[in-house]
Design a protein around this motif. Structure first.
Motif, short mmCIF file in Angstrom:
data_model
loop_
_atom_site.label_atom_id
_atom_site.label_comp_id
_atom_site.label_asym_id
_atom_site.label_seq_id
_atom_site.Cartn_x
_atom_site.Cartn_y
_atom_site.Cartn_z
N ALA A 66 -4.76 66.88 58.36
CA ALA A 66 -5.94 66.78 57.73
C ALA A 66 -6.98 65.73 58.27
N LEU A 113 -17.11 64.24 52.97
CA LEU A 113 -16.32 64.01 52.00
C LEU A 113 -16.42 63.33 50.72
N GLU A 133 -16.74 69.11 49.23
CA GLU A 133 -15.79 69.28 50.19
C GLU A 133 -14.68 68.13 50.22
N THR A 137 -10.84 69.27 49.93
CA THR A 137 -9.88 68.79 50.70
C THR A 137 -8.56 68.27 49.95
#
Length: 205
Positions: A66, A113, A133, A137
């Protein structure tokens, strides 16, 4: 010198070139007759070893995929769980300094993010929240993260996991509730000295 690396036997705990049991035995030999609380020392040193081993495993597996560090994941996790928060509380919950949070938050904001805004009632304060986002995530990463939590505790039963969690909570609570008083006693009431980098001071010009 380090001993040559040898093959790990099944069920054997290995750290570096030595097993954990070999290391603990060597410590006892080295300290000899020095009065030491060995059981407590073993407990604390293995907390550190376990934390370091777990962090390394996660950063080299699910978090690497990630493109997150351990600290950046923890920051996202805190804001994901609690929602929009003041930066000082995010840092406190994540167990990092406000300075460290500033750098981590800047990186996460650059990736879209995390976002920040001023506090509506106090312009001196800053709030952090996940973007869409960021939410996406965390919804993707956390199940994989939890799967690795299950992996690293695979050798424990559910009851042992609960017992371990309870024991670790006791250490956390003890340190949080009594730590300040203990540090004051050790320092005879003096304020802590500024942290040093460990580098030798530069000679005067």
């Amino acid at each position: 010198m380090y001993a040559p690396r040898r093959r790990q036997e099944e069920g054997e705990d290995v750290t570096g070139d030595r097993t954990i049991h070999e290391t603990e035995k060597a410590v006892r030999v080295k300290l000899g007759g020095t009065p030491v609380a060995y059981e407590q020392m073993a407990a604390v040193s293995n907390i550190y070893r376990a934390a370091a081993a777990v962090r390394q495993h996660f950063e080299n597996s699910v978090l690497r995929g990630a493109e997150l560090t351990w600290t950046s994941f923890v920051v996202l996790y805190v804001v994901w769980i609690w929602g929009e928060m003041e930066t000082r509380y995010v840092a406190e919950e994540a167990g990092i300094s406000k300075g460290t949070l500033t750098g981590v938050a800047r990186t996460l904001m650059g990736r879209g993010l995390l976002e920040r805004r001023g506090h509506p009632d106090d312009g001196r304060l800053v709030l952090l929240r996940l973007t869409e986002e960021g939410e996406r995530t965390m919804n993707e990463v956390f199940p994989a993260f939890n799967a690795e939590e299950a992996f690293v505790t695979e050798g424990l039963t559910d009851a042992e996991c609960e017992t371990l969690a309870d024991l670790l909570r006791k250490i956390v609570v003890r340190t949080e509730e009594k730590g300040d008083d203990r540090r004051q006693d050790l320092l005879n009431g003096a304020p802590p000295a500024p942290r040093r980098s460990g580098r030798k001071p530069r000679p005067a010009a």
